[in-house]
Design an enzyme around this catalytic site. Structure first.
Site, PDB file in Angstrom:
ATOM      1  N   VAL A 162      71.367  -1.166 -17.779  1.00 18.69           N
ATOM      2  CA  VAL A 162      70.555  -2.116 -18.556  1.00 18.69           C
ATOM      3  C   VAL A 162      70.503  -3.496 -17.915  1.00 18.69           C
ATOM      4  O   VAL A 162      69.842  -4.396 -18.423  1.00 18.69           O
ATOM      5  CB  VAL A 162      71.088  -2.227 -20.007  1.00 18.69           C
ATOM      6  CG1 VAL A 162      70.913  -0.909 -20.739  1.00 18.69           C
ATOM      7  CG2 VAL A 162      72.555  -2.658 -20.026  1.00 18.69           C
ATOM      8  N   LYS A 221      80.489  -3.071 -18.145  1.00 19.24           N
ATOM      9  CA  LYS A 221      80.170  -3.991 -17.054  1.00 19.24           C
ATOM     10  C   LYS A 221      80.963  -3.534 -15.830  1.00 19.24           C
ATOM     11  O   LYS A 221      82.193  -3.514 -15.845  1.00 19.24           O
ATOM     12  CB  LYS A 221      80.543  -5.420 -17.445  1.00 19.24           C
ATOM     13  CG  LYS A 221      80.102  -6.479 -16.451  1.00 19.24           C
ATOM     14  CD  LYS A 221      80.392  -7.875 -17.013  1.00 19.24           C
ATOM     15  CE  LYS A 221      79.978  -8.960 -16.049  1.00 19.24           C
ATOM     16  NZ  LYS A 221      80.271 -10.315 -16.585  1.00 19.24           N
ATOM     17  N   GLY A 243      77.431  -7.412 -10.279  1.00 22.23           N
ATOM     18  CA  GLY A 243      77.487  -5.958 -10.384  1.00 22.23           C
ATOM     19  C   GLY A 243      76.420  -5.439 -11.326  1.00 22.23           C
ATOM     20  O   GLY A 243      75.279  -5.909 -11.293  1.00 22.23           O
ATOM     21  N   VAL A 282      75.465  -3.708 -15.496  1.00 25.81           N
ATOM     22  CA  VAL A 282      75.839  -3.442 -16.886  1.00 25.81           C
ATOM     23  C   VAL A 282      75.166  -2.143 -17.318  1.00 25.81           C
ATOM     24  O   VAL A 282      73.955  -1.985 -17.145  1.00 25.81           O
ATOM     25  CB  VAL A 282      75.414  -4.589 -17.829  1.00 25.81           C
ATOM     26  CG1 VAL A 282      75.735  -4.216 -19.276  1.00 25.81           C
ATOM     27  CG2 VAL A 282      76.122  -5.883 -17.459  1.00 25.81           C
ATOM     28  N   ASP A 321      80.801 -21.394 -17.485  1.00 29.06           N
ATOM     29  CA  ASP A 321      79.552 -20.815 -16.970  1.00 29.06           C
ATOM     30  C   ASP A 321      78.626 -20.459 -18.130  1.00 29.06           C
ATOM     31  O   ASP A 321      78.038 -19.376 -18.170  1.00 29.06           O
ATOM     32  CB  ASP A 321      79.842 -19.573 -16.121  1.00 29.06           C
ATOM     33  CG  ASP A 321      78.635 -19.146 -15.276  1.00 29.06           C
ATOM     34  OD1 ASP A 321      77.730 -19.978 -15.081  1.00 29.06           O
ATOM     35  OD2 ASP A 321      78.602 -17.990 -14.830  1.00 29.06           O
TER      36      ASP A 321
END
Length: 509
Positions: free
Chosen positions: A214, A235, A220, A222, A336
């Protein structure tokens, strides 16, 4: 017949005697032991402290994986320690300082029988004999007794129990089948309450089926996965982002982070697929995706806009505040925060995700835990003091103020999508009109520090009382001087006040 019904529970108690009170009686002031700690769950520590020590051996893709560690609470290891060894896994438990230093768990071999296995077989045999004995005695009474019991039970059953037999987002099942709801509820009432025990996490991780990808990014991928019929998010970190995976795993397993506006953690595991090592972080699944994706497809009314920004502020305030006590947590700064790291829930609220860069601080020790991650935040959302490198890296409040700057930018993104007087702006990221799609550090430094530009506030906002209040709030998040910015708690209170005034206005109308 009444006598028959009364005899039934008595005979069942004979057939299935309760465990002795001596076994189940909780220990007063339990003693803690120092244990050798080896394996993935230990991090950089070579020892841990708990009420039981263990040494385990498991087979993983043909390799022998040895681990040593401790159960902080006796009940955590109770079932694990009593489980007989199997061809794929064996666990040895003990109590005493360093008692697991010279213990090595061994897998059973043919012809060799373990005391635990013999006891287990004996118990099974006794139970079977007891059941046969009870069935013979109750054969004449069972049918009528069960019929009466069912009738009485159905009369007491509330119809709502049948209609609403699910917990939001987590499917309930028959007694005896573990669900995520059961496991997560148990994790909040045993041990530190911060996450599932490591052995349970590995069990959950290895029972997950990946269904569809998705999302993809530099970190990386998910995936939407399935565990016993329930959707979960997986994840999968790239090998170069191992530090982020380790940081999130460490934080979720040591800190009480259960909050409706923080992404719910389920498990973490390192697994091998297609001859390569994969780092998995398993969380609750939110099908509506990130706030970034949601805003591109959806316009907002006043109520939904306030619900989104207030829920983000609530999650950020929970991170920033230190909570004291046994169910407490250190203060945490995200570092973040952006619309891509915020997920939209079915109820219209949001939850904050991606704690790979998080910083922790505890007043009691005055320790600042920055972690060991070379990754930096997203340049588009960086505060002036980060861009011009004047941030006080040894001061925890500095990191919280960086989060507030980023929150102001997210607030601007959301407000643009709120319809007022039939007008709404297209979704755009912050500073879309002055920097390229992938701005460099220098691009952002010039715009934010040298030119001191801020995102543009459209004129139409000032004809709407809610947007006017939000514009004032975001400007107070964008002060060049970090110490002049609002706190997350003050932002939450202000947004709550705006929300309440809207409710009052509706009531008056």
């Amino acid at each position: 017949m009444v006598d028959g019904v009364m005899i039934l529970p008595v005979l069942v108690m004979i057939a299935f005697p309760f465990p002795s009170m001596e076994d189940e009686k909780p220990k007063v002031n339990p003693k803690l032991y120092m244990c050798v700690c080896e394996g993935l769950s230990c991090g950089d520590e070579a020892h841990c402290e708990g009420q039981q020590c263990f040494s385990s051996l498991s087979i993983n893709d043909g390799f022998h994986v040895y681990q040593k560690g401790c159960f902080q609470v006796y009940e955590q290891g109770k079932m694990t320690c009593k489980t007989p060894p199997s061809p794929g896994q064996a666990v040895e438990c003990c109590q005493g300082d360093w008692c697991n230093r010279n213990i090595t768990a061994q897998l059973p071999t043919k012809g060799k029988s373990f005391p635990g296995t013999q006891n287990f077989h004996l118990e099974v045999g006794l139970i079977i004999l007891s059941v046969v004995f009870a069935v013979c005695l109750l054969a004449c009474l069972l049918g009528v007794a069960l019929r009466k019991f069912k009738r009485r039970n159905q009369e007491r059953l509330n119809p709502r129990d049948v209609e609403y037999g699910t917990i939001e987002g987590l499917i309930t099942t028959n007694v005896g089948d573990s669900t995520l709801a059961d496991l997560l509820d148990h994790s909040c009432t045993s041990g530190s309450g911060s996450g599932l025990p490591f052995l349970v996490q590995r069990t959950v991780a290895r029972q997950i089926t990946l269904l569809e990808c998705v999302g993809k990014g530099r970190y990386g991928e998910v995936w939407r996965g399935s565990w016993q019929g329930e959707n979960v998010a997986v994840k999968i970190f790239s090998s170069r982002d191992e530090k982020s995976w380790f940081r999130e795993t460490e934080l979720y397993n040591t800190v009480m982070l259960r909050h409706e506006n923080i992404l719910g953690f389920i498990a973490s595991d390192m697994t091998s697929r297609h001859s390569s090592t994969q780092l998995w972080l398993i969380t609750h699944y939110h099908e509506m995706g990130s706030l970034y994706d949601y805003l591109q497809l959806t316009t907002l009314d006043t109520v939904s806009c306030l619900r989104i920004v207030l829920s983000i502020a609530s999650g950020l305030a929970h991170l920033h505040i230190e909570i004291f006590g046994t169910q407490g947590k250190p203060a945490i700064a995200h570092r973040d925060l952006k619309s891509k790291n915020i997920l939209v829930k079915k109820n219209g609220q949001c939850c904050i995700a991606d704690l790979g860069l998080a910083v922790m601080h505890s007043q009691s020790t005055n320790q600042l835990d920055v972690g060991n991650n070379p990754r930096v935040g997203t340049k588009r959302y960086m505060a002036p003091e980060v861009l011009d490198e004047t941030i006080q890296v040894d001061c925890f409040d500095s990191y919280k103020r960086v989060d507030i700057w980023a929150f102001g930018l997210v607030l601007w993104e959301v407000a643009r999508r709120m319809v007022s007087n039939g007008i709404v702006e297209d979704y755009k990221p912050p500073f879309y009109d002055v920097v390229p799609n992938d701005p460099s550090f220098e691009d952002m430094r010039k715009v934010v520090c040298v030119d001191q530009q801020r995102p543009n506030i459209p004129n139409r906002w000032f004809s709407d009382p809610t947007l006017t209040s939000l514009a004032k709030l975001m400007k107070e998040c964008w002060y060049q001087n970090p110490s002049a910015r609002l706190t997350a708690l003050r932002i939450k209170k202000t947004l709550t006040k705006i929300d309440n005034s809207l409710d009052k206005l509706k009531t008056d109308c």
